[in-house]
Design a protein around this motif. Structure first.
Motif, PDB file in Angstrom:
ATOM      1  N   PHE A   1       0.842  -1.202   0.000  1.00 39.66           N
ATOM      2  CA  PHE A   1       0.000   0.000   0.000  1.00 39.66           C
ATOM      3  C   PHE A   1       0.876   1.250   0.000  1.00 39.66           C
ATOM      4  N   ALA A   2       1.909   1.247   0.839  1.00 38.59           N
ATOM      5  CA  ALA A   2       2.757   2.426   1.007  1.00 38.59           C
ATOM      6  C   ALA A   2       3.591   2.728  -0.225  1.00 38.59           C
ATOM      7  N   ASN A   3       4.280   1.707  -0.752  1.00 38.86           N
ATOM      8  CA  ASN A   3       5.231   1.994  -1.826  1.00 38.86           C
ATOM      9  C   ASN A   3       4.583   2.149  -3.193  1.00 38.86           C
ATOM     10  N   SER A   4       3.323   1.730  -3.330  1.00 40.58           N
ATOM     11  CA  SER A   4       2.668   1.841  -4.634  1.00 40.58           C
ATOM     12  C   SER A   4       2.449   3.282  -5.060  1.00 40.58           C
ATOM     13  N   GLY A   5       2.398   4.193  -4.109  1.00 41.98           N
ATOM     14  CA  GLY A   5       2.275   5.594  -4.480  1.00 41.98           C
ATOM     15  C   GLY A   5       3.455   6.068  -5.306  1.00 41.98           C
ATOM     16  N   TYR A   6       4.642   5.530  -5.011  1.00 39.67           N
ATOM     17  CA  TYR A   6       5.827   5.926  -5.775  1.00 39.67           C
ATOM     18  C   TYR A   6       5.687   5.513  -7.233  1.00 39.67           C
ATOM     19  N   THR A   7       5.392   4.235  -7.491  1.00 39.29           N
ATOM     20  CA  THR A   7       5.290   3.797  -8.882  1.00 39.29           C
ATOM     21  C   THR A   7       4.124   4.482  -9.586  1.00 39.29           C
ATOM     22  N   THR A   8       3.010   4.632  -8.873  1.00 41.47           N
ATOM     23  CA  THR A   8       1.821   5.190  -9.518  1.00 41.47           C
ATOM     24  C   THR A   8       2.005   6.654  -9.886  1.00 41.47           C
ATOM     25  N   VAL A   9       2.517   7.451  -8.955  1.00 47.55           N
ATOM     26  CA  VAL A   9       2.623   8.900  -9.188  1.00 47.55           C
ATOM     27  C   VAL A   9       3.915   9.274  -9.914  1.00 47.55           C
ATOM     28  N   VAL A  10       5.039   8.733  -9.453  1.00 44.15           N
ATOM     29  CA  VAL A  10       6.330   9.149 -10.014  1.00 44.15           C
ATOM     30  C   VAL A  10       6.604   8.463 -11.348  1.00 44.15           C
ATOM     31  N   ILE A  11       6.477   7.140 -11.398  1.00 40.95           N
ATOM     32  CA  ILE A  11       6.878   6.387 -12.585  1.00 40.95           C
ATOM     33  C   ILE A  11       5.777   6.300 -13.638  1.00 40.95           C
ATOM     34  N   THR A  12       4.509   6.193 -13.202  1.00 39.52           N
ATOM     35  CA  THR A  12       3.428   5.904 -14.153  1.00 39.52           C
ATOM     36  C   THR A  12       2.607   7.122 -14.560  1.00 39.52           C
ATOM     37  N   ALA A  13       2.246   7.990 -13.621  1.00 38.68           N
ATOM     38  CA  ALA A  13       1.188   8.959 -13.898  1.00 38.68           C
ATOM     39  C   ALA A  13       1.621  10.409 -14.027  1.00 38.68           C
ATOM     40  N   VAL A  14       2.606  10.854 -13.265  1.00 32.34           N
ATOM     41  CA  VAL A  14       2.873  12.287 -13.189  1.00 32.34           C
ATOM     42  C   VAL A  14       4.288  12.647 -13.627  1.00 32.34           C
ATOM     43  N   PHE A  15       5.279  12.159 -12.897  1.00 34.67           N
ATOM     44  CA  PHE A  15       6.629  12.671 -13.136  1.00 34.67           C
ATOM     45  C   PHE A  15       7.188  12.221 -14.471  1.00 34.67           C
ATOM     46  N   ASN A  16       6.781  11.048 -14.985  1.00 37.60           N
ATOM     47  CA  ASN A  16       7.307  10.619 -16.281  1.00 37.60           C
ATOM     48  C   ASN A  16       6.903  11.589 -17.391  1.00 37.60           C
ATOM     49  N   ALA A  17       5.620  11.957 -17.432  1.00 32.34           N
ATOM     50  CA  ALA A  17       5.165  12.909 -18.448  1.00 32.34           C
ATOM     51  C   ALA A  17       5.779  14.293 -18.214  1.00 32.34           C
ATOM     52  N   TYR A  18       5.929  14.682 -16.946  1.00 34.22           N
ATOM     53  CA  TYR A  18       6.572  15.951 -16.602  1.00 34.22           C
ATOM     54  C   TYR A  18       8.033  15.954 -17.058  1.00 34.22           C
ATOM     55  N   PHE A  19       8.711  14.838 -16.876  1.00 28.79           N
ATOM     56  CA  PHE A  19      10.104  14.718 -17.297  1.00 28.79           C
ATOM     57  C   PHE A  19      10.230  14.918 -18.803  1.00 28.79           C
ATOM     58  N   VAL A  20       9.356  14.258 -19.569  1.00 32.48           N
ATOM     59  CA  VAL A  20       9.420  14.353 -21.034  1.00 32.48           C
ATOM     60  C   VAL A  20       9.046  15.753 -21.510  1.00 32.48           C
ATOM     61  N   ALA A  21       7.943  16.300 -21.003  1.00 33.86           N
ATOM     62  CA  ALA A  21       7.408  17.559 -21.529  1.00 33.86           C
ATOM     63  C   ALA A  21       8.084  18.795 -20.960  1.00 33.86           C
ATOM     64  N   VAL A  22       8.494  18.771 -19.684  1.00 30.66           N
ATOM     65  CA  VAL A  22       9.020  19.973 -19.032  1.00 30.66           C
ATOM     66  C   VAL A  22      10.528  19.868 -18.802  1.00 30.66           C
ATOM     67  N   VAL A  23      10.947  18.832 -18.095  1.00 38.16           N
ATOM     68  CA  VAL A  23      12.368  18.716 -17.762  1.00 38.16           C
ATOM     69  C   VAL A  23      13.209  18.570 -19.032  1.00 38.16           C
ATOM     70  N   ALA A  24      12.795  17.662 -19.951  1.00 41.79           N
ATOM     71  CA  ALA A  24      13.526  17.469 -21.214  1.00 41.79           C
ATOM     72  C   ALA A  24      12.966  18.334 -22.332  1.00 41.79           C
ATOM     73  N   GLU A  25      11.951  19.137 -22.035  1.00 43.90           N
ATOM     74  CA  GLU A  25      11.387  20.132 -22.962  1.00 43.90           C
ATOM     75  C   GLU A  25      10.966  19.538 -24.299  1.00 43.90           C
ATOM     76  N   ASN A  26      10.355  18.336 -24.250  1.00 44.58           N
ATOM     77  CA  ASN A  26       9.810  17.673 -25.442  1.00 44.58           C
ATOM     78  C   ASN A  26      10.829  17.495 -26.568  1.00 44.58           C
ATOM     79  N   ALA A  27      12.071  17.304 -26.214  1.00 42.34           N
ATOM     80  CA  ALA A  27      13.101  17.034 -27.218  1.00 42.34           C
ATOM     81  C   ALA A  27      12.813  15.699 -27.895  1.00 42.34           C
ATOM     82  N   PRO A  28      13.310  15.475 -29.121  1.00 42.37           N
ATOM     83  CA  PRO A  28      13.058  14.206 -29.817  1.00 42.37           C
ATOM     84  C   PRO A  28      13.529  12.989 -29.022  1.00 42.37           C
ATOM     85  N   TRP A  29      14.525  13.196 -28.186  1.00 35.91           N
ATOM     86  CA  TRP A  29      15.088  12.089 -27.406  1.00 35.91           C
ATOM     87  C   TRP A  29      14.539  12.034 -25.986  1.00 35.91           C
TER      88      TRP A  29
END
Length: 439
Positions: free
Chosen positions: A33-61
């Motif tokens: 129950f406790a650790n699933s928040g990490y995979t769900t929010v960071v890896i699956t739902a929020v930070f991955n898309a944020y990483f691609v669109a904002v942190v890496a600024e939608n670069a081709p890579w």
């Protein structure tokens, strides 16, 4: 508080190992129950898309950079997991190691709040560290399962853990969704609200894991060790396991099967939000709602499938889940409307809960009693190897095809097909007898 365990594990006694109290199973499942928040929010739902669109600024890579960051963290786990497992078995130290892994993941998840636009090096480094500690803890907590459940009920008890885990993911995601909706209503951008979701996720992980460390007992006993260093003893123990691999050939075959089918699963976990936004045009809030619903479906799949697995057998259950994954990959590739994509996403949720629970239970069924942490370390190694293979393949396909996420998703079906082929060669009962003799 005193009634909570029984509400989560009703009538559990016939399924539990001698001397195990229901409150311990609840406490063990609460770590899921406790650790699933990490995979769900960071890896699956929020930070991955944020990483691609904002942190890496939608670069081709950008997608490739995300998958490489994950790949580095999984490579570190591959190097250390067998050593950690062997050391935990020899010293009966699963619980202290789990506490260390939990503290590391919570701290570095909170630090993700510091990552902003263009800060690629910082974002990648914190993902590597947080995911390393998460994966290490995931391996360690899994090694408690055979101490808690009777052999015939491993699937059922594993299913309780996975189901409660998905509820934890839902709780974290719902908390973040509530905050994101509030923030968007006030005109805030992703650069403003995503960092706060990282703090929410870290805090919930820390609080929800407390019952695990209060109620779960360490039942293993320290084993005789020579005068050499801990590292040398652990590597010697791992070497012995590898030399005896022929005695556990069905477990070895299943671990190879895990490498392939988990490659597809880990890709979906790591890139779900990216696919939803890049291929289907979802925004952040829509993606959160989608993944929230899918987590409910996954919880149902994990809980229900644990009972199905114990009735139809481990091998048949896993084969059924893999067939569902093949259908999911093909349907996702062809989905043009949001309605169909919603259907596909929920099919993925059912398959996710089923395959994850069934695979963990079968590893426990095929593992010798005195080497459980070590063999679960090897299971973790297989999963982490797949977590490099699948997502980097996906990222490479999107880079090579100028961002064709549909073709990248379709390519994942090959991993499930290979997994099915390898699974066919596994003799579960022969493997169980080898485990009993080797324990």
């Amino acid at each position: 508080m005193n009634r909570a365990p029984e509400s989560h594990v009703p009538h559990a006694s016939p399924s539990l190992a001698p001397g195990v109290r229901p409150i311990e199973v609840w406490a063990w499942a609460m770590y899921d129950f406790a650790n699933s928040g990490y995979t769900t929010v960071v890896i699956t739902a929020v930070f991955n898309a944020y990483f691609v669109a904002v942190v890496a600024e939608n670069a081709p890579w950008a997608s490739f950079a995300w998958t490489v960051s994950l790949g580095i963290s999984y490579a570190l786990i591959i190097v250390t997991a067998p050593l950690v497992g062997a050391w935990a078995d020899a010293r009966a130290a699963k619980k202290p190691l789990l506490l260390l892994a939990t503290a590391g993941c919570v701290a570095f998840t909170a630090a993700l709040a510091l990552v902003g636009r263009g800060e690629l090096a910082l974002g990648a480094a914190l993902i590597v560290l947080s995911n390393f500690f998460f994966g290490s803890g995931e391996n360690i907590v899994a090694a408690f399962l055979p101490e808690l459940a009777r052999g015939r009920a491993l699937g059922k008890v594993s299913g309780w853990g996975w189901a409660l885990g998905y509820l934890g993911g839902i709780a974290s995601l719902a908390a973040c969704l509530g905050y994101v909706s509030w923030a968007e209503a006030r005109g805030q951008s992703a650069e403003q609200f995503v960092p706060v979701t990282m703090l929410i996720t870290a805090g919930l992980f820390a609080v929800a894991s407390v019952p695990t460390f209060v109620f779960l007992q360490e039942r293993a006993l320290p084993q005789a060790m020579g005068p050499s260093s801990l590292a040398r003893d652990s590597f010697a123990r791992l070497g012995q396991t590898l030399r005896r691999a022929r005695d556990f050939r069905d477990l070895a075959r299943f671990l190879l099967c895990v490498v392939f089918y988990q490659a597809g699963i880990q890709t979906v976990v790591a890139l779900a939000a990216v696919y939803a936004q890049q291929a289907m045009g979802f925004n952040t809030r829509e993606t959160l709602v989608l993944i929230l619903v899918v987590n409910v479906t996954a919880a149902v799949g994990a809980f229900a499938f644990g009972n199905v697995q114990d009735r139809i057998g481990h091998k048949a259950a896993i084969a059924l889940a893999l067939l569902g994954w093949i259908a999911t990959a093909v349907l996702a590739w062809g989905a043009e409307t949001r309605g169909l994509f919603w259907t596909v996403a929920n099919l993925a949720g059912l398959c996710l809960g089923s395959a994850q629970s069934a695979g963990r239970a079968l590893v426990g069924y095929l593992s010798p009693a005195t080497r459980r942490a070590e063999f679960f370390g090897l299971w973790g190694l297989a999963v982490k190897l797949s977590s490099i293979l699948g997502p980097i393949t996906y990222g490479g396909v999107t880079w090579a095809t100028a961002g064709d996420h549909r073709l990248a998703m379709l390519s994942m079906s090959a991993f499930f097909l290979v997994g099915l082929a390898v699974l066919a060669a596994v003799d579960v009962e022969r493997g169980r007898q080898a485990a009993l003799k080797g324990g």
